[in-house]
Design an enzyme around this catalytic site. Sequence first.
Site, PDB file in Angstrom:
ATOM      1  N   HIS A  44      94.127  22.474 -30.277  1.00 60.56           N
ATOM      2  CA  HIS A  44      93.768  23.745 -30.912  1.00 60.56           C
ATOM      3  C   HIS A  44      94.360  24.892 -30.116  1.00 60.56           C
ATOM      4  CE1 HIS A  44      91.167  22.051 -33.951  1.00 60.56           C
ATOM      5  NE2 HIS A  44      90.517  21.368 -33.049  1.00 60.56           N
ATOM      6  N   ARG A  69      94.545  17.400 -23.341  1.00 59.51           N
ATOM      7  CA  ARG A  69      93.990  16.963 -24.621  1.00 59.51           C
ATOM      8  C   ARG A  69      95.170  17.049 -25.590  1.00 59.51           C
ATOM      9  NH1 ARG A  69      89.773  18.554 -28.750  1.00 59.51           N
ATOM     10  NH2 ARG A  69      90.389  20.703 -28.553  1.00 59.51           N
ATOM     11  N   ASP A  83     104.051  11.896 -18.924  1.00 61.86           N
ATOM     12  CA  ASP A  83     105.334  12.059 -18.230  1.00 61.86           C
ATOM     13  C   ASP A  83     105.430  13.428 -17.558  1.00 61.86           C
ATOM     14  OD1 ASP A  83     106.138   9.547 -18.982  1.00 61.86           O
ATOM     15  OD2 ASP A  83     107.679  10.194 -20.403  1.00 61.86           O
ATOM     16  N   GLU A 147      84.232  12.287 -32.508  1.00 60.61           N
ATOM     17  CA  GLU A 147      84.035  13.583 -33.164  1.00 60.61           C
ATOM     18  C   GLU A 147      83.604  13.404 -34.612  1.00 60.61           C
ATOM     19  OE1 GLU A 147      86.766  16.694 -31.693  1.00 60.61           O
ATOM     20  OE2 GLU A 147      88.299  15.157 -31.889  1.00 60.61           O
ATOM     21  N   ASP A 173      83.740  19.302 -34.321  1.00 62.76           N
ATOM     22  CA  ASP A 173      84.172  18.353 -35.359  1.00 62.76           C
ATOM     23  C   ASP A 173      83.021  17.441 -35.737  1.00 62.76           C
ATOM     24  OD1 ASP A 173      86.864  18.809 -36.187  1.00 62.76           O
ATOM     25  OD2 ASP A 173      87.505  18.306 -34.165  1.00 62.76           O
TER      26      ASP A 173
HETATM   27  C1  3PY Z   1      85.224  19.878 -30.992  1.00 65.48           C
HETATM   28  O1  3PY Z   1      84.144  20.424 -30.759  1.00 65.48           O
HETATM   29  O2  3PY Z   1      85.487  19.333 -32.073  1.00 65.48           O
HETATM   30  C2  3PY Z   1      86.239  19.831 -29.955  1.00 65.48           C
HETATM   31  O3  3PY Z   1      87.267  19.238 -30.158  1.00 65.48           O
HETATM   32  C3  3PY Z   1      85.942  20.552 -28.679  1.00 65.48           C
HETATM   33  O4  3PY Z   1      86.937  20.442 -27.766  1.00 65.48           O
HETATM   34 MG    MG Z   2      87.531  18.518 -32.097  1.00 60.52          MG
END
Ligand code: 3PY
Ligand code: MG
Length: 259
Positions: A44, A69, A83, A147, A173
């Site tokens: 994000h 991430r 890498d 998530e 999510d």
């Molecule tokens: C979420 O809350 O979905 C996330 O990915 C937080 O990093």
């Molecule tokens: Mg998320």
Amino acid sequence: MSEFRRALRSGKPLIGGWIQTASPTAAEIFSAAGYDWVTVDCEHSEVGLSEITAVLRGMRGKPVAPFARVAENDPIRIRQALDMGAEGVIVPLVNNAEEARRAVAAAKYPPKGIRGFGFVRQNGWGREFDSYAQRANDETVVILMAESKEAVENIDEILSVDGVDGIFIGPYDMSGSYGCVGQTDSPVIREACAKVAEACLRHGKAAGQHIVTPTEESVDRAIAQGFTFIALGADIVFLNQSAETAVGMARRAVERRRT
Ligand code: 3PY
Ligand code: MG
């Protein structure tokens, strides 16, 4: 095994910083703030490959474990993040064992996985090729994000995949998946978090979560529930909060002089 991976296995709470601004300066500030690990967020954010490298460079020589991430559960994204210097990857939206195996395979060199070899930043652009190739599979940390309702339902099969070091809850999510968007503190999400934490404990793997807007109470609850891999806030969250507080302070001072 790296010191960080050992600490993760031991159940020691490891507190993480979260960088969405593509800023090496933020990486320097977070690295000096006392976090155990810091991640650059490529899902994000506007962070592209060259920004990953720049942000990870901001952590160089600091006592923090550098993470990425990645934008998606994709072998190339995972390979490039490792890498370029990430010691661990946080892989979003993993819903079942097959997706978990895909993420682990991408992060591990053959015969365990399919990560490609090359002269890269992580091995000193080839100077430490042999030693890194030998230790990489033992040192690279793979954290999968739970998530969704599906991930919570499949948590045992996900945790059974060899090479998974821990699970990291994305509360936003998760709230969308349970039909209560943004209500990350709702009973159904609390219950999902507790179920994931309990499963991680049973499998001897790290339970993690992103506490996006941390409070004393939310951090306390996460620690009490057994979460050990905890990301606290984010650079953008802290900027928003501090900016609002500072402007509010000034506006109130102006108001006081008027009255
Ligand atoms: C979420 O809350 O979905 C996330 O990915 C937080 O990093
Ligand atoms: Mg998320």
